[in-house]
Write a protein that holds these residues in place. Structure first.
Motif, short mmCIF file in Angstrom:
data_model
loop_
_atom_site.label_atom_id
_atom_site.label_comp_id
_atom_site.label_asym_id
_atom_site.label_seq_id
_atom_site.Cartn_x
_atom_site.Cartn_y
_atom_site.Cartn_z
N GLY A 47 42.80 49.69 29.27
CA GLY A 47 44.11 49.73 29.89
C GLY A 47 44.01 49.66 31.40
O GLY A 47 44.76 48.92 32.06
N LEU A 48 43.05 50.38 31.95
CA LEU A 48 42.85 50.38 33.40
C LEU A 48 42.44 48.99 33.88
O LEU A 48 42.95 48.47 34.88
CB LEU A 48 41.78 51.40 33.78
N ARG A 49 41.53 48.38 33.10
CA ARG A 49 41.06 47.04 33.47
C ARG A 49 42.23 46.04 33.46
O ARG A 49 42.39 45.25 34.39
CB ARG A 49 39.97 46.59 32.50
N GLY A 50 43.04 46.13 32.40
CA GLY A 50 44.20 45.24 32.32
C GLY A 50 45.17 45.47 33.46
O GLY A 50 45.70 44.52 34.04
N ALA A 53 46.17 42.93 40.64
CA ALA A 53 45.50 42.06 41.61
C ALA A 53 46.12 40.67 41.57
O ALA A 53 46.32 40.03 42.61
CB ALA A 53 44.00 41.98 41.31
N SER A 54 46.44 40.23 40.36
CA SER A 54 47.05 38.91 40.22
C SER A 54 48.42 38.87 40.89
O SER A 54 48.83 37.84 41.41
CB SER A 54 47.16 38.59 38.72
N SER A 55 49.12 40.01 40.90
CA SER A 55 50.47 40.03 41.46
C SER A 55 50.48 40.19 42.98
O SER A 55 51.17 39.45 43.66
CB SER A 55 51.28 41.16 40.84
N VAL A 56 49.72 41.17 43.50
CA VAL A 56 49.79 41.39 44.95
C VAL A 56 49.20 40.21 45.71
O VAL A 56 49.59 39.94 46.85
CB VAL A 56 49.10 42.70 45.40
N SER A 57 48.26 39.49 45.08
CA SER A 57 47.69 38.32 45.77
C SER A 57 48.54 37.08 45.51
O SER A 57 48.22 36.00 45.98
CB SER A 57 46.26 38.08 45.30
N TRP A 94 36.75 41.76 35.52
CA TRP A 94 36.43 42.52 36.73
C TRP A 94 36.14 41.56 37.89
O TRP A 94 36.66 41.75 39.00
CB TRP A 94 35.22 43.43 36.52
N VAL A 95 35.34 40.53 37.61
CA VAL A 95 35.02 39.57 38.68
C VAL A 95 36.30 38.90 39.16
O VAL A 95 36.54 38.76 40.38
CB VAL A 95 34.01 38.51 38.18
N ALA A 96 37.15 38.51 38.21
CA ALA A 96 38.40 37.83 38.58
C ALA A 96 39.28 38.75 39.42
O ALA A 96 39.89 38.32 40.41
CB ALA A 96 39.14 37.38 37.33
N SER A 97 39.37 40.03 39.04
CA SER A 97 40.21 40.97 39.78
C SER A 97 39.75 41.07 41.22
O SER A 97 40.55 41.00 42.17
CB SER A 97 40.17 42.36 39.14
#
Lengths: 485, 479
Positions: free
Chosen positions: B298-301, B307-311, B240-243
């Motif tokens: 699943g939601l967390r993943g 987030a990893s992709s759009v950023s 969550w923090v990473a996202s």
């Protein structure tokens, strides 16, 4: 938009369409099947379309002042829709094309000269219907409206708008003072090329029926064949003829006409045409080299060169004929063929895609920016063949790329959502937007579009129409201003 | 172009990197000591950077009057190459990556915040080197933000004043009056943000060391991780923090600065921000749809991956993530669109994409009224035509370069899907761990020439093409 005016003009176009619907009867006449169900169907459809056309024409009145820019876009988009819809009617219920979506897909694919087919084996189709598919190509090749402007003097006044809305390429020249004369000249060239191709096919040993159908599909850079394996089972002479026909079909028709009249200098000096042939030559040679390195030349050097050149020409002119399954080639060659799909041939030809001139302009946009970055206050003028390209054209060219990418991305994602495999979805969206026809994967030269869902087929039909009209004419109608009365 | 001035700037940059190298040197004190091979390698590199930088600074004179756009662009391009070269030395000297090209690849991947790695299991690296690896992307991320938010606008170079020169609020006011002040504020913001993420990761249960390396790689949208599994097996709180960290890192730092100074409402009225969040939500939905699950895990993943992709961070995700064909395609498309302008993220940038869409539909509107003058507006403010032209040129350059890279990779034996995915992931500075999303070829398995192509793409993508291309223009070398 003045709807009465648009409907009035569409009525006139319907009458042209009705005359076209009578053409397949010639095949029936030749085959002695005039009393068959299919002949009756064409007759009824022609009569119905003619009656509808009459109704529209006399039911709605048009004053000369009514015809303005929004009406032109309404007529062009309307004409393509009407031709696609009515063009689908003969297929309905026929053996081989049972579903409504399939008939519509086949018709759109024909009239946009895409050549993507949902038929696993076209040979099973009635000969009159095969001829009708080829006729759709012929009509769509240079543009429905261009045809109508050429033969309908009444469109003369607003014809210029119409012509501009439909013609391909970034810059539309008015070559002659009267647009109807331009259309006549272009159509004469087009018909001349078509007849020459048909004659050459006949000489090369094709049957008259095959020669006519393939002649229509070649000069229009359409790609419908009468056989499931496209041109693969025809002789080498036929294939060489098709190569020449396709490459000429991808040439600017004005330059072609000048060359035919004994003034080839303009054609030879054309930057676009030289670049186009340069791309064809490079891709062909690379394809020969890579294929030779991978599998040798089992059919001999001539066969290797012929099939490489054929595939390159079929793809870059967006015709979509095939003699070999280039879906089996190395990944590098597939990417080069995708580049050819995107490129397309020359502006002012019957081919789809971006057109080579746009690629040249893209390059100029980048080099102009480089110069501006180094000399911020310099006025940088873009020239092609020493002619200055106005900024407005460059803006429109980049806008074209942006809309293309938008439709490609959104189209691919939608097809992936519908469950189409990745390679087929991404390349299929390109093949439809650029009016090539065959793509890669399941939609490759040895496959067809029959396995897709109804939604995917409808989406791809939309992509074909959008690509054929080069987006702008279609998107104008999305703006509320176009609909304001 | 004045070469002397460029060399002087490079000298200063080299010295700066020398000082920064002292951070992992300090880490050696706690792990292995200065005499260890890692310590020696880092010290030698720092010495070289400081000495070389000092020599260049002395040898070449500085003349602000002759520092024009050409010199600026040349400095950016050459600066990144210089950093990557110096940054590669620790890998090379310690022997962790004995081939010079490999060391340069890993270093450039860091400085361009791509995060493509040759290490299948980064845990084999000595801790100080792991820290240096994370630092390279942290430095690269800040460098890009500083250049795009502060330096380019100050130069008024090209169409790049899209970034931060015109903020909402008092119109026409520059972000902060002076370049150095802007950079200092950005520095404080960037460091503060990193500290916050670090604290969050520690609070979520990561060890101090891991949290340090990870926070550096997250706030810079780099995406290096410290173990083979990466964050996909980390505790829920860490994910969550990473996202959140990645999502924030993809925002425009000029606006973050405005928000940090208390004008949150002003910063929130930004159309790019809204589009960015919309894209993020759409990608989460795609991941959920493809995964067919609505469980909290699943939601967390899905949120972590989106987030990893759009950023354009490109965290390594398990290979079976790409089993559903739409996912790699969607991830690459969103990464190609990019993060917000003025962020350390890569890609085209959403503001540019939105501007191009507006420009395209203006051309459509122009068809109906050929004679009318249509002014392009972004967030209610008219935009100079020059910006649109520059933006269009960046789109075209991005397309040409990426397509060229994909074809080149395919000729080196990659299948068409892997070649395209790798080229897109490199040019958008996405990375994606040991291989590009959807690619069946890992970065480490690329032939030497292929690595060179990927490196060129990373660099071109990071410098938004023109800073590099300018160096190849004959006009740049004309005095």
């Amino acid at each position: 938009m003045n709807f009465a005016c648009v409907l009035h003009l569409l009525g006139r176009l319907c009458m042209v369409l009705a005359a076209l619907l009578l053409l397949p009867l010639l095949v029936c006449l030749h085959d002695g099947t005039l009393d068959s169900e299919i002949a009756r169907r064409f007759l009824v459809l022609a009569a119905g379309t003619f009656a509808g056309g009459l109704l529209l024409r006399f039911g709605f009145r048009m004053r000369p002042d009514d015809f303005q820019i929004p009406e032109a876009f309404g007529v062009v988009t309307g004409a393509w829709l009407v031709f696609s819809l009515v063009g689908a009617l003969p297929f309905l219920g026929s053996t081989g094309i049972p579903a409504v979506v399939d008939a519509f897909f086949e018709s759109v694919s024909g009239v946009t000269t895409t050549g993507a087919s949902i038929l696993p084996d076209p040979a099973l189709l009635d000969r009159a219907l095969l001829f009708w598919r080829a006729t759709l190509h012929l009509v769509g090749g240079l543009g429905i409206v261009a045809l109508s402007v050429a033969i309908l003097p009444a469109l003369g006044a607003g014809g210029n708008f119409l012509f501009q809305a439909e013609a391909s390429g970034p810059e539309k020249d008015k070559l002659l003072p009267r647009i109807s004369s331009v259309s006549k000249v272009l159509w004469t060239t087009y018909i001349g090329l078509t007849v020459a191709t048909i004659v050459a096919f006949l000489v090369a040993g094709m049957s008259p029926f095959d020669a006519i159908c393939h002649g229509f599909a070649t000069s229009s850079t359409g790609g419908f064949s009468t056989r499931a394996d496209s041109l693969a089972s025809f002789s080498a002479a036929v294939q060489w003829t098709a190569i020449a026909g396709m490459l000429l079909g991808g040439t600017n028709y004005v330059l072609l006409l000048m060359a035919a009249r004994g003034r080839p200098r303009a054609l030879l000096a054309s930057t676009e045409w030289r670049t186009y042939l340069g791309i064809v030559a490079c891709v062909t040679l690379i394809a020969c080299a890579v294929r030779f390195a991978a599998e040798g030349a089992p059919g001999g050097a001539e066969e290797l060169l012929r099939s490489s050149l054929f595939s390159t020409a079929a793809v870059i002119t967006t015709t979509g004929f095939a003699t070999v399954d280039y879906g089996l080639w190395a990944g590098s060659l597939k990417l080069l063929l995708i580049f050819c799909m995107l490129s397309g041939a020359c502006a002012g030809s019957t081919s789809g895609g971006h057109k080579v001139i746009r690629l040249i302009l893209y390059w100029k946009v980048v080099t102009r920016e480089l110069r501006r970055l180094i000399r911020p206050s310099a006025v940088v003028v873009v020239r092609v063949q020493s002619r200055v390209i106005p900024d407005g054209i460059l803006l429109k060219t980049v806008a074209f790329l942006a809309i293309f990418l938008l439709l490609w991305g959104a189209g691919s994602l939608a097809l992936l959502f519908a469950g189409v495999p990745a390679e087929a979805a991404i390349s299929g969206a390109i093949a439809c937007l650029t009016n090539v026809g065959p793509a890669f994967g399941e939609l490759g030269p040895s496959g067809n579009y029959s396995g897709l869902g109804d939604g995917s087929k409808a989406l791809m039909a939309f992509l074909m129409l959008a690509g054929r009209l080069e987006f702008f004419a279609l998107f104008v109608l999305l703006s509320p201003q176009a609909w304001r009365r | 172009m004045n070469l002397e001035i460029v060399l002087h700037v490079l000298g200063r940059l080299s010295a700066l990197l020398g000082w920064l190298l002292l951070v992992p040197v300090a880490a050696c004190l706690g792990s292995g000591g200065l005499g260890s091979p890692t310590g020696v390698a880092l010290l030698v590199t720092a010495g070289l950077a400081l000495g070389g930088g000092w020599a260049l600074r002395i040898a070449c004179d500085w003349d602000p009057a002759r520092f024009g756009p050409g010199e600026a662009f040349a400095s950016f391009g050459a600066g990144w190459v210089l950093f990557a070269t110096l940054g590669a030395l620790p890998y090379l000297l310690t022997g962790t990556l004995p081939v010079p090209l490999d060391a340069l690849f890993e270093s450039l991947s860091g400085f361009t915040t791509t995060g493509a790695t040759l290490f299948v299991d980064p845990a084999v690296l000595p801790p100080p080197l792991l820290l240096w690896r994370a630092l390279t992307s942290w430095i690269g991320g800040f460098g890009f933000v500083a250049v795009s938010v502060a330096v380019l606008p100050a130069l008024g170079a090209g169409g790049n004043f899209l970034y931060g020169a015109e903020l909402p609020g008092r119109s026409g006011e520059r972000l902060l009056p002076r370049l150095s002040t802007t950079v200092r504020w950005l520095w404080i913001l960037y460091a503060g943000f990193t500290l916050a993420v670090f604290a969050g990761l520690v609070g979520a249960g990561l060890s101090t060391w891991m949290a340090l390396c990870q926070s550096l790689a997250l706030v810079s949208t780099g995406g290096f991780v410290t173990s083979a599994a990466g964050l996909s097996t980390a505790p829920a709180a860490v994910q969550w923090v990473a996202s959140v960290a990645m999502l924030v890192a993809g925002l425009n730092f000029a606006f973050l600065l405005v928000a940090a100074r208390g004008r949150v409402a002003t910063a929130g009225r930004n159309s790019e921000l809204r589009l960015y969040l919309l894209g993020f939500a759409a990608l989460v939905a795609v991941f959920l749809w493809a995964g067919g699950t609505t469980s909290s895990a699943g939601l967390r993943g899905a949120i972590l991956a989106a987030a990893s992709s759009v950023s354009t961070t490109g965290l390594p995700l398990p290979a079976d993530t790409w089993r559903v064909p739409i996912l790699p395609v969607a991830v690459l498309l969103f990464a190609a669109l990019g993060a917000c302008s003025g962020s350390p993220g890569g890609g085209l940038k959403i503001a540019r994409a939105a501007l191009l869409a507006k420009g395209a539909f203006r051309e459509v509107a122009r068809l109906l009224r050929p004679a009318s003058v249509l002014v392009l507006k972004v967030d209610g403010k008219p935009l100079p035509e020059r910006v649109l032209a520059a933006t269009g040129a960046i789109l075209v350059a991005a397309m040409l370069v990426t397509a060229g890279g994909a074809v080149a990779l395919a000729f080196m034996g990659l299948d068409q899907a892997s070649a395209t995915a790798s080229a897109m992931a490199a040019a958008a500075n996405l990375g994606g761990g040991a291989a590009a999303p959807g690619s069946s070829t890992s970065w480490a398995d690329l032939p030497a020439l292929g690595k060179l192509v990927v490196m060129a793409l990373m660099l071109l993508g990071r410098l938004e093409f023109f800073s590099v291309l300018v160096l190849f223009s004959r006009h740049a070398w004309r005095r």
